[in-house]
Design a protein around this motif. Structure first.
Motif, mmCIF file in Angstrom:
data_model
loop_
_atom_site.group_PDB
_atom_site.id
_atom_site.type_symbol
_atom_site.label_atom_id
_atom_site.label_comp_id
_atom_site.label_asym_id
_atom_site.label_seq_id
_atom_site.Cartn_x
_atom_site.Cartn_y
_atom_site.Cartn_z
ATOM 1 N N MET A 141 -21.805 3.244 0.217
ATOM 2 C CA MET A 141 -21.142 3.223 -1.081
ATOM 3 C C MET A 141 -19.758 3.860 -0.979
ATOM 4 S SD MET A 141 -20.431 5.390 -3.822
ATOM 5 C CE MET A 141 -21.529 6.763 -3.560
ATOM 6 N N GLN A 142 -19.709 4.993 -0.301
ATOM 7 C CA GLN A 142 -18.435 5.693 -0.157
ATOM 8 C C GLN A 142 -17.424 4.837 0.584
ATOM 9 O OE1 GLN A 142 -18.654 8.875 2.598
ATOM 10 N NE2 GLN A 142 -17.172 10.131 1.522
ATOM 11 N N VAL A 143 -17.892 4.222 1.642
ATOM 12 C CA VAL A 143 -16.982 3.393 2.427
ATOM 13 C C VAL A 143 -16.467 2.237 1.587
ATOM 14 C CG1 VAL A 143 -16.916 1.768 4.337
ATOM 15 C CG2 VAL A 143 -17.859 4.014 4.673
ATOM 16 N N ASN A 144 -17.354 1.631 0.809
ATOM 17 C CA ASN A 144 -16.919 0.515 -0.018
ATOM 18 C C ASN A 144 -15.882 0.949 -1.035
ATOM 19 O OD1 ASN A 144 -18.450 -1.471 1.163
ATOM 20 N ND2 ASN A 144 -20.264 -0.965 -0.048
ATOM 21 N N VAL A 145 -16.171 2.062 -1.690
ATOM 22 C CA VAL A 145 -15.261 2.526 -2.737
ATOM 23 C C VAL A 145 -13.916 2.907 -2.137
ATOM 24 C CG1 VAL A 145 -14.867 4.334 -4.437
ATOM 25 C CG2 VAL A 145 -17.078 3.251 -4.293
ATOM 26 N N MET A 146 -13.969 3.598 -1.022
ATOM 27 C CA MET A 146 -12.713 4.006 -0.399
ATOM 28 C C MET A 146 -11.920 2.797 0.061
ATOM 29 S SD MET A 146 -13.794 7.396 1.724
ATOM 30 C CE MET A 146 -12.173 7.810 2.326
ATOM 31 N N GLN A 147 -12.638 1.831 0.562
ATOM 32 C CA GLN A 147 -11.954 0.624 1.002
ATOM 33 C C GLN A 147 -11.279 -0.066 -0.182
ATOM 34 O OE1 GLN A 147 -11.865 -0.558 4.345
ATOM 35 N NE2 GLN A 147 -10.207 -1.682 3.363
ATOM 36 N N SER A 148 -11.978 -0.100 -1.303
ATOM 37 C CA SER A 148 -11.392 -0.763 -2.469
ATOM 38 C C SER A 148 -10.207 0.038 -2.988
ATOM 39 C CB SER A 148 -12.444 -0.936 -3.561
ATOM 40 O OG SER A 148 -12.907 0.320 -3.956
ATOM 41 N N ILE A 149 -10.299 1.373 -2.903
ATOM 42 C CA ILE A 149 -9.167 2.198 -3.348
ATOM 43 C C ILE A 149 -7.967 1.957 -2.451
ATOM 44 C CG2 ILE A 149 -8.350 4.566 -3.488
ATOM 45 C CD1 ILE A 149 -11.075 5.378 -4.460
ATOM 46 N N VAL A 150 -8.231 1.892 -1.152
ATOM 47 C CA VAL A 150 -7.136 1.654 -0.211
ATOM 48 C C VAL A 150 -6.497 0.303 -0.492
ATOM 49 C CG1 VAL A 150 -6.662 1.153 2.211
ATOM 50 C CG2 VAL A 150 -7.931 3.174 1.602
ATOM 51 N N ASP A 151 -7.349 -0.676 -0.744
ATOM 52 C CA ASP A 151 -6.806 -2.003 -1.020
ATOM 53 C C ASP A 151 -5.955 -1.984 -2.272
ATOM 54 O OD1 ASP A 151 -8.026 -2.960 1.187
ATOM 55 O OD2 ASP A 151 -9.769 -3.811 0.150
ATOM 56 N N ALA A 152 -6.486 -1.294 -3.308
ATOM 57 C CA ALA A 152 -5.755 -1.267 -4.567
ATOM 58 C C ALA A 152 -4.421 -0.551 -4.398
ATOM 59 C CB ALA A 152 -6.597 -0.574 -5.627
ATOM 60 N N LEU A 153 -4.446 0.578 -3.678
ATOM 61 C CA LEU A 153 -3.224 1.352 -3.503
ATOM 62 C C LEU A 153 -2.206 0.600 -2.665
ATOM 63 C CD1 LEU A 153 -4.312 5.046 -3.020
ATOM 64 C CD2 LEU A 153 -2.822 4.100 -4.760
ATOM 65 N N SER A 154 -2.666 -0.032 -1.625
ATOM 66 C CA SER A 154 -1.716 -0.721 -0.759
ATOM 67 C C SER A 154 -1.170 -1.965 -1.449
ATOM 68 C CB SER A 154 -2.397 -1.113 0.561
ATOM 69 O OG SER A 154 -3.521 -1.913 0.296
ATOM 70 N N SER A 155 -1.963 -2.571 -2.305
ATOM 71 C CA SER A 155 -1.463 -3.737 -3.016
ATOM 72 C C SER A 155 -0.517 -3.295 -4.118
ATOM 73 C CB SER A 155 -2.637 -4.529 -3.616
ATOM 74 O OG SER A 155 -3.235 -3.771 -4.639
ATOM 75 N N ALA A 156 -0.800 -2.124 -4.701
ATOM 76 C CA ALA A 156 0.089 -1.637 -5.736
ATOM 77 C C ALA A 156 1.274 -0.942 -5.062
ATOM 78 C CB ALA A 156 -0.618 -0.590 -6.603
#
Lengths: 156, 284
Positions: A141-156
């Motif tokens: 779960m942590q890995v998924n959430v962190m991955q999504s945060i990274v994706d969101a931040l890098s896209s933003a």
């Protein structure tokens, strides 16, 4: 116990959202800190610690020993830092294992698993398995959430 | 039950030697030579036979005695046991003899001597032997029943130990639970179903956890880079430093909403997974 764990898992807060909330909060906190502008490795380490701690907090920290172990480690670390400045942590083993009967310490793999799972130092095997299952789920779960945060931040 | 075993070994060590030697000797020998040979093999017992021969003075008796030895050999375990019981009835010598093999032999010889002395006169000499053999047979049936109950008892005891001993019961239940958990863990970890063996499964679990932890580390490094990039971006863009404190929260809020959107899209099976986790805990 089983019913309580079910309650903590299903009826109370959704773990994923709680973890994301905690983690983002701690990230923003970390960014506001002045000491955050250190080495990149140091910052990465702090972020990692923040991730683990928010994960431990998200699980409630009540019935799961690994989350309590993580929080306890943090607590001790903060205490040591407060008292002595930053020192290396001593091993906890002497304090925790005194007076406990250790049974069946034959299995090398199991011992390795005990070292991998936080707080698994002196668990029974059954407990260790349960904790391991839960820990694995929370880690994914942590890995998924962190991955999504990274994706969101890098896209933003 | 220890002395009978010793007795058996000693007797089986003692008995076939005479028998095989009489077998090995192929030539038709008269009884005197045969008894002499037996004397050469083990003196004490054949001495009793010779006593018998002396008492009876008859050739048939010797042959029947030999038959009795053969039946001794064939009768085997139970018969010897009856003998031991007899000797136990005859008490003191046997009690003294239960310590070592040589003494056992002596006691057996003594016993035979006793048999010989009991079968004092000529014609009656064979009858006690036959009686003992028949009694031995009846007692052999008894003994067949009797060694069975000990075996059964031991067996039942083992079963009892398996079934009703609380420690082993608890141990078995514990092992079953652990194996259940192991299979559950195997279900959790992808590609772990085909692995057989506890050590390998545990190894796979450890590897998986470590890979996850490494992934977290890597993601935190990535986050650090991204996060610092986000922080440096607006400052370069000329935001006043006072807003810097407030800005990340908004950014995070938007990110959080984005991420929630992502989560709601992606995470449906994972919620099911957590439900599975609930079920998993219910089984405990």
């Amino acid at each position: 116990m089983a019913s309580s764990t079910i309650q903590t898992l299903t009826t109370t807060f959704p773990i994923k959202e709680i973890f994301a909330l905690h983690f983002l909060h701690s990230l923003s906190k970390l960014r506001r800190q002045k000491s955050f502008t250190g080495k990149t490795s140091e910052r990465a380490r702090k972020i990692k610690i923040a991730a683990y701690i928010s994960m431990a907090r998200a699980t409630g920290g009540t019935s799961r020993r690994w989350s309590r172990a993580i929080l306890w480690r943090l607590h001790r670390r903060a205490k040591a830092r407060k008292i002595l400045g930053y020192t290396k942590l001593k091993k906890r083993s002497s304090g925790a294992d005194v007076g406990r009967i250790r049974r069946r310490r034959k299995d090398a793999e199991e011992d390795r698993l005990r070292t991998v799972v936080p707080g698994g130092g002196d668990m029974e095997t059954l407990r260790l398995m349960m904790e391991t299952a839960h820990y694995i789920k929370c880690l994914t779960m942590q890995v998924n959430v962190m991955q999504s945060i990274v994706d969101a931040l890098s896209s933003a | 039950m220890d002395p009978p075993l010793v007795n058996d070994s000693s007797f089986s060590a003692a008995n076939p030697s005479s028998y095989t030697l009489s077998e090995i000797w192929p030539f038709p020998v008269n009884d005197a030579v045969r008894s002499g040979l037996r004397l050469a093999v083990n003196s004490g017992r054949v001495f009793t036979r010779s006593e018998l021969v002396e008492h009876s003075g008859n050739k048939d008796v010797v042959s029947t005695a030999e038959e009795s030895t053969v039946t001794d050999l064939t009768a085997g375990w139970g018969r010897r046991k009856t003998r031991d019981l007899n000797s136990e009835d005859e008490s003191s010598k046997m009690v003294s003899s239960s310590s070592s093999g040589n003494e056992l032999k002596e006691s057996g010889d003594k016993k035979r001597k006793i048999c010989g002395s009991e079968s004092g006169n000529g014609d009656g000499s064979m009858r006690p032997e036959g009686e003992t053999s028949s009694g031995g047979g009846s007692k052999a049936t008894e003994q067949k029943n009797k060694p069975e109950p000990p075996k059964d008892y031991i067996h039942v005891r083992a079963r009892r130990g398996q079934a009703t001993d609380r420690h082993s019961l608890a141990e078995r239940a514990r092992r079953e639970k652990i194996s259940e958990k192991m299979t559950a863990l195997q279900d959790i970890i992808p590609g772990c179903n085909k692995i057989i063996g506890k050590a390998l499964v545990l190894d796979e679990i450890i590897n998986y956890i470590q890979s996850l932890q490494r992934q977290v580390e890597f993601l935190s490094m990535k986050l650090e880079v991204v996060n610092s990039g986000v922080t440096t971006g607006p400052t370069i863009g000329g935001f006043p430093s006072g807003d810097l404190g407030n800005l990340p929260i908004d950014v995070h809020r938007t990110i959080y909403e984005q991420q929630e959107a992502n989560e709601t899209r992606v995470s449906q099976p994972e919620w099911l997974h957590m439900q599975v986790d609930g079920n998993f805990n219910r089984t405990t």
